[in-house]
Structures are given as C-alpha cells and as structure tokens.
Design an enzyme around this catalytic site. Structure first.
Site, short mmCIF file in Angstrom:
data_model
loop_
_atom_site.label_atom_id
_atom_site.label_comp_id
_atom_site.label_asym_id
_atom_site.label_seq_id
_atom_site.Cartn_x
_atom_site.Cartn_y
_atom_site.Cartn_z
N ASP A 1 37.36 44.27 32.14
CA ASP A 1 37.41 42.81 31.97
C ASP A 1 36.71 42.17 33.17
OD1 ASP A 1 38.02 40.36 30.82
OD2 ASP A 1 40.06 40.28 31.60
N ASP B 1 42.97 41.41 38.35
CA ASP B 1 43.27 41.45 36.91
C ASP B 1 42.93 42.81 36.29
OD1 ASP B 1 44.02 40.65 34.44
OD2 ASP B 1 42.61 39.00 34.25
#
Ligand code: ATP
Ligand code: MG
Length: 233
Positions: free
Chosen positions: A170, A187
């Site tokens: 991501d 993240d």
C-alpha cells in the site's frame, strides 16, 4: 494522572464497550496515559496519540463495526502466515492487527525506518509516535526540500524491506511521513511476505505509485530500473 475506573467511562462515550475495555487494559498496563487525542479518522481505523511519560505513542484502533472484513479476509487469506484463518469478523480484524504488528517488527529488524511497534491487543495497535510537537506530515502534504536525497532514502528503505522478505502493498505518498526531511514508512496492515502468490503484483504497484508521485514532483525515474534495483541484490 492515575488511570481509574471513573476515567475509563470517558472512553465509553467514544468507543464501543469492547474497544473501551481493550483501551483500558492497555492503559492499565502502562502503555499510555489519558487523554488520547485524535490524529486521523480513517475508513476502517482511527489513529490517536497519547502521552507515555515524556514521550508520546500512537494508538491505531480498528473499528469493529466499520471494517470491511470480507475485503480484509479475501486479502489476508493469501498471506502464508494466516492460511488457517476463519472468516469471522473479530478473528479477521484481530489477525489484521497482529499482522501489522509483525510486519513492523520484521521491517524494523531489517533496518527499515518504520514506527517501532510497542504492543497490540484485539483491535488495537500501539506504536512509536513519529513527530515532534505535532505528528510528522505525510509526504503528500510536505514536499521534501531535497527531492533527490529523499527519494534515495525511500529507495534504500524499499530495498531493505525487500531484503527482509516483505512487500508493503500500500505504498504511496499517503503512507510515507516526512519527518524532518527523512522518510518514515507507515501503515503496514497490507504488507505481506514475498511468498504470497500476489507479492510481485503488489511490488510492481508500489513502485508504480511512488515513482509516479516522485515524477510528478519533478524527479526523472525509470520504473523498470527502480524495480530491478529493489529486487536484484
Ligand atoms: N506512527 C505514527 N506517527 C505519526 N503519525 C502517524 C503514525 N501512524 C499513523 N499516523 C498518522 O495517521 C494516519 C493514518 O494512519 P495509517 O496510514 O496507519 O492508517 P489508515 O490509512 O487509516 O489505515 P488503513 O489504510 O490500514 O485503514 C497517517 O496518514 C498519519 O498521518
Ligand atoms: Mg494510510
């Protein structure tokens, strides 16, 4: 300030009962102090910061009801570490949190600049706070002064992550913080081992996303070369 049952009630106004209890437990174990302050409200998770002694920590809370757990399940089931996971809402969300913790740990061991994971419990992850008075801005909101150097550091981190056997999956200007002109990757909930059958596809997408952004800022980059650079030792 002492963490009492009375103060626990303040959590209950904001979070569901289960999450309040989990927060209370983590606070009682000394991982952070009240109050917890919102940093970012996401689609599936909310991020808060709180004091711990003279430092701060980040508390990432996955919202039990809001999570698209079918989507999460369809994603995590290819991760070789979670092949036996059952498609139940809570189990999937807890596995997601555990996975993010393990990914951060492994990345950190490989020398990648990431927030140090501190602990996790149920739907909550506690990690190092990146920032000073305020949380460090995202790359998308804070263009580096020296683009070339910043990019070289991102590339070094991506190489180390690959060497550690992981792909972020991501990667973008939303998930890189610019902390005093140094990149910190964040993240890691989608990050997965290279043994995942989709890992190459994810890596290509990561490289495409970040290269496109850096090119928009003015760097000259060749995606194929970057991919080669990351994957060939
Ligand atoms: N360790 C940290 N230190 C400082 N700020 C952070 C940290 N972790 C997250 N943040 C801030 O919170 C925001 C959201 O965090 P993150 O990207 O982990 O969650 P998300 O995008 O909501 O997660 P997901 O995509 O997994 O639902 C980040 O963009 C960043 O601004
Ligand atoms: Mg994010």
């Amino acid at each position: 300030m002492k963490f009492t049952k009375e103060r626990f009630k303040t959590f209950k106004n904001v979070f569901d009962n289960f999450t309040s209890r989990t927060l209370f437990k983590l606070a009682s174990q000394g991982h952070f102090e009240e109050p917890i302050r919102p940093v970012s409200i996401g689609k599936e998770s909310n991020v808060f910061s709180a004091k711990k002694g003279r430092n701060r920590v980040i508390i990432k809370i996955y919202r039990l009801e809001a999570c698209d757990f079918n989507g999460m399940y369809n994603y995590i089931k290819y991760d070789p570490r979670f092949l036996h996971l059952k498609p139940s809402r809570r189990k999937v969300i807890f596995a997601w949190v555990q996975r993010e913790f393990r990914n951060l740990m492994k990345a950190r061991e490989g020398g990648v600049r990431v927030p140090t994971p501190i602990t996790f419990l149920n739907n909550i992850l506690v990690e190092e706070y990146i920032g000073d008075k305020y949380p460090a801005p995202k790359l998308k909101d804070s263009t580096p002064e020296n683009l070339h150097n910043f990019w070289q550091e991102i590339l070094e981190n991506l190489k180390k992550l690959h060497k550690a056997g992981l792909v972020h999956a991501d990667m973008s200007h939303f998930n890189i913080l610019n902390h005093n002109e140094k990149p910190v990757l964040i993240d890691f909930s989608q990050c997965t081992p290279l043994s995942n059958p989709n890992s190459h596809e994810y890596l290509e997408r990561d490289v495409r996303n970040i290269c496109n952004y850096m090119k928009r800022l003015g760097l000259k980059l060749d995606k194929e070369e970057v991919l080669q650079d990351i994957t060939v030792p």
